[in-house]
Enzyme design. Structure first.
Site, mmCIF file in Angstrom:
data_model
loop_
_atom_site.group_PDB
_atom_site.id
_atom_site.type_symbol
_atom_site.label_atom_id
_atom_site.label_comp_id
_atom_site.label_asym_id
_atom_site.label_seq_id
_atom_site.Cartn_x
_atom_site.Cartn_y
_atom_site.Cartn_z
ATOM 1 N N ASP A 1 0.928 -1.166 -0.072
ATOM 2 C CA ASP A 1 0.147 0.251 -0.081
ATOM 3 C C ASP A 1 0.771 1.414 -0.120
ATOM 4 O O ASP A 1 0.658 2.225 -0.572
ATOM 5 C CB ASP A 1 -0.797 -0.137 1.114
ATOM 6 N N ARG B 1 -18.390 -9.962 -3.139
ATOM 7 C CA ARG B 1 -17.863 -9.607 -1.899
ATOM 8 C C ARG B 1 -17.596 -8.142 -1.634
ATOM 9 O O ARG B 1 -17.515 -7.278 -2.640
ATOM 10 C CB ARG B 1 -16.331 -10.114 -2.105
#
Length: 328
Positions: free
Chosen positions: A241, A307
């Protein structure tokens, strides 16, 4: 008197191989020579045995090969330990790991920049009922658009919404209609959930929550098994990230649907050297981690179902901070 000979064993088809006409022992103990037809019969039976042995060997080899392939593919998948299973109720689970060097090349903010790195999972911060309410916010917002591929994004902060192969600004594109989609109560719940997750992260890493700032991108995701149309739909690639987004110091995910019940695949995987770890999502579960290379990760491809999750990210640099979304 000549001794009696025992009959030969019975063959696979039930016929005698050493008794009967033209074979075995004649009357008076005298042995008779086998006829050509008997020799042909034995040759055919021996041929059948050889064929059966070869077939059995082939099937056995294929089975062993399939097992080894399955084990190899399982190893390639790399998931060797489940950190959080579906239907588990984890109060607080935290694993400390060594920090990477990613934080050394940028300005440090005392009391916030990670010196203690790791990853945690908890089912005790957000209730299932709250997660279901948050999911309904995502469903209403994403009903206005959605990607042509498998991954759709809704960012209430910037207004970014997947629409076909592109993104639009939700607030500009739909204008006053937004008031019919979201309520002030929706945004208040969103803000409250974000604050509780922020406090839990600060507690786990021993920092002051007031030194953390919400940063972008913070967004809802909806993933199904539709074929990817653009690179934005390829959510399954391993990444870091802090490398991808720059401002991230702490990342969290709030799961809004249940692994193996609402969708298949789609587990979150920390890609550790030789011993990857996975988290099985369930509504209300929060996972969080320091955003550097110590937490290389990916999401498995979703094979069926849908999801839902929300990524909420934090920075230590106030220049990269953003405010909570406001219904305008």
């Amino acid at each position: 008197m000549a001794p009696q000979r025992r009959a030969a064993p019975r063959g696979p088809e039930g016929g005698g191989t050493g008794t009967g006409a033209g074979a075995g022992q004649g009357r008076g103990g005298r042995r008779r020579h086998s006829s050509p037809s008997a020799k042909r019969s034995r040759g055919q039976q021996e041929s059948r045995w050889r064929w059966l042995r070869a077939a059995f060997l082939l099937l056995t080899t294929a089975a062993i090969g399939a097992l080894l392939s399955w084990r190899y593919l399982g190893a390639e998948d790399g998931v060797t330990e489940v950190l959080a299973r579906r239907r588990e109720n984890l109060q607080d689970k935290f694993i400390e790991i060594p920090c990477s060097e990613d934080y050394d090349s940028q300005k440090r903010f005392e009391g916030c920049t990670p010196r203690k790195c790791g990853r945690g999972v908890t089912d005790a911060v957000i209730t299932r009922e709250e997660a279901e309410r948050i999911r309904r916010i995502a469903e209403r917002g994403l009903s206005l658009g959605g990607s042509d591929g498998g991954a759709s994004i809704l960012d209430l902060h910037s207004g970014a919404l997947s629409l076909g192969k592109h993104f639009v600004n939700l607030y500009r594109y739909f204008g006053d209609k937004i008031q019919d989609i979201f309520t002030e109560e929706d945004f208040a719940l969103y803000r409250d959930v974000r604050q509780r997750i922020q406090q839990r992260i600060a507690q786990a890493f021993g920092i002051n929550s007031s030194s953390m700032y919400l940063t972008k991108p913070t967004f809802f995701s909806r993933i199904n098994n539709t074929e990817a149309k653009t690179t934005h739909d390829e959510y399954w690639h391993p990444h870091v990230d802090k490398v991808t987004y720059g401002s991230f110091d702490y990342t969290s995910l709030l799961y809004l649907s249940d692994y193996s019940e609402d969708f298949g695949g789609g587990r979150f995987v920390f890609m550790d050297a030789g011993s990857n770890k996975t988290i099985e999502p369930q509504a209300g579960r929060v996972s969080f981690f320091t955003s550097g290379s110590e937490n290389l990760h990916r999401v498995e491809k979703v094979h069926w179902g849908t999801r839902y999750a929300i990524t909420i990210s934090f920075t230590c640099n106030p220049d990269h901070g953003i405010g909570d979304p406001v219904l305008t």
